[in-house]
Design a protein around this motif. Structure first.
Motif, PDB file in Angstrom:
ATOM      1  N   THR A 119     -13.281  51.922  20.170  1.00 44.99           N
ATOM      2  CA  THR A 119     -13.301  50.459  20.193  1.00 44.99           C
ATOM      3  C   THR A 119     -13.193  49.981  21.634  1.00 44.99           C
ATOM      4  N   VAL A 144     -17.012  49.832  19.039  1.00 43.61           N
ATOM      5  CA  VAL A 144     -16.815  48.650  18.200  1.00 43.61           C
ATOM      6  C   VAL A 144     -16.342  47.493  19.078  1.00 43.61           C
ATOM      7  N   LEU A 152     -10.941  43.108  16.045  1.00 39.26           N
ATOM      8  CA  LEU A 152     -12.086  44.011  15.953  1.00 39.26           C
ATOM      9  C   LEU A 152     -13.121  43.506  14.949  1.00 39.26           C
ATOM     10  N   PHE A 157     -18.063  47.850  12.759  1.00 38.57           N
ATOM     11  CA  PHE A 157     -17.471  49.177  12.591  1.00 38.57           C
ATOM     12  C   PHE A 157     -18.084  49.898  11.394  1.00 38.57           C
ATOM     13  N   VAL A 170      -9.011  55.246  17.422  1.00 33.00           N
ATOM     14  CA  VAL A 170      -8.684  53.821  17.499  1.00 33.00           C
ATOM     15  C   VAL A 170      -7.206  53.629  17.816  1.00 33.00           C
TER      16      VAL A 170
END
Length: 406
Positions: A119, A144, A152, A157, A170
């Motif tokens: 991410t 992401v 997020l 995702f 993550v």
């Protein structure tokens, strides 16, 4: 739930009695590292004075005592995490080494064209190890994104997950924004796609109750020094069936059953991943940090920090030119900010002159800074020992220095 007795808590932290430039220390750099309570300090001292001896294989009393303390800590950590088996708890030097271990050893099971999902808000320690293994093995990294609040993009995702996805890495809590990511939901989605998940729990472990089985995490990594424990100690929880498949991360003593020039047979878990002499004194002291957290109550700490966060954020927003980054609902007690266009270092230096310790810069999250459109921020982060009086002093200091930075 009873409120924290912060006066009693503060008496247990010797460092908080320091003065900086004649001011009482206000320590708001807890995301980087927490201060250490006396029981942990005493355990370190006693470990060196009373029974410093290498663990395992020693038949003499000191070695047996040190080994018993280390393995008791492993059992305690496993219970604290809700793990089924203490052999799933591996001691490392910290979150960074834990992630490197997984990237290297689990990455060795991946093939060219396989994909890793990260991410935009990851710490460098959950980016660079994956870049290294991706380059060596021809893997693809997908990232992401997030919205302007620091939440997020879960739709993005889900769309990234496919038959080539091998692992999702993550952060549980962003070290910059304080965003608490929906890791249980992300793990469930990743597992549907056949991917494993590593959770960077460095910023969560001292602020929320972590149950690795309830999360269904494959790997969970954290550092002792961010949970009131000693520096140089970390933990990697790993699901047994995955750890059994992974090759060793390092070679040396302790991680073997037999060695000959014809070949080596590796030790059983967890020792297969614990080459060399560990910091057995620090590991024993980690037990005292876990016991301190249990006695104090992580839920009570979190409630206290949430109140501090809400109070401080509301008052900061009243200051002219204040820019706060990260407004995700339910965020952790981390406030990243800038005053106008002033450089974060200037703000940090002025606050230091008033006895207030904050963190400045990119916080080892340069891709996130690029997404925010800044080179760095000032970060204030709360812990169990911070008080509303300190929050008032912090706000007063910001009001004092803001005109100087305009």
């Amino acid at each position: 739930m009873t409120a924290l007795d912060t006066a009693d808590i503060r008496r247990q932290f010797p460092a908080l009695s320091r003065k900086i430039y004649g001011h009482e220390l206000i320590y708001l750099d807890n995301t980087a590292t927490t201060q250490t309570p006396s029981p942990v300090i005493d355990a370190i001292r006693d470990g060196y004075l009373d029974s410093k001896a290498n663990v395992h294989r020693g038949v003499h009393t000191l070695s047996q005592e040190a080994t018993a303390r280390q393995e008791a800590t492993r059992e305690l950590v496993a219970r604290y995490l809700g793990a089924d088996d203490s052999a799933e708890v591996i001691f490392t030097r910290g979150t960074t080494e834990s992630i490197n271990l997984v990237a290297s050893s689990y990455g060795a099971l991946m093939n060219e064209g396989d994909e890793i999902v990260l991410t935009v808000m990851e710490h460098h320690s959950n980016i660079v190890p994956w870049q290294l293994i991706a380059e060596r093995r021809g893997l693809k990294i997908r990232v992401v994104g997030m919205d302007d609040r620091g939440v997020l993009d879960l739709d993005a995702f889900r769309s990234m997950l496919n038959e080539r996805t091998r692992i999702v890495a993550v952060t549980h809590v962003s070290n910059v924004l304080g965003t608490v990511n929906p890791v249980a939901e992300m793990i469930a989605e990743a597992h549907k796609a056949g991917a494993a998940v590593l959770v960077d729990g460095a910023q969560a472990i001292a602020h929320t109750k972590v149950d690795v089985k309830a999360l269904d995490a494959d790997f969970y990594a954290f550092s002792s020094h961010k949970m009131y424990g000693p520096c140089g100690i970390g933990v990697l929880y790993g699901r047994r069936e995955l750890l059994e498949k992974m090759p060793p991360y390092q070679g040396g003593g302790e991680m073997i059953k037999t060695v000959s020039f014809g070949g080596t047979v590796f030790a059983d878990l967890p020792f297969k991943f614990e080459a060399g002499t560990p910091d057995f004194v620090g590991i024993a002291a980690l037990a005292k940090a876990v016991e301190w957290l249990e006695a104090t109550g992580v839920e009570r700490i979190a409630a206290h920090e949430e109140q501090l966060l809400e109070y401080t954020t509301e008052r900061m927003a009243e200051i002219e030119g204040m820019r706060i980054f990260g407004t995700a609902p339910g965020k952790s007690a981390i406030i990243s900010f800038l005053i106008g266009n002033a450089h974060s270092y200037d703000t940090g230096l002025l606050l230091d002159k008033l006895g207030i310790a904050v963190r400045t810069g990119h916080h080892c999250a340069q891709p996130l800074m690029e997404r925010l459109g800044v080179s760095g921020t000032v970060r204030a982060s709360m812990a169990a020992y911070n008080t509303f009086e300190e929050a008032d002093a912090f706000i007063g200091a910001l009001r004092r220095i803001a005109p100087m930075l305009a």
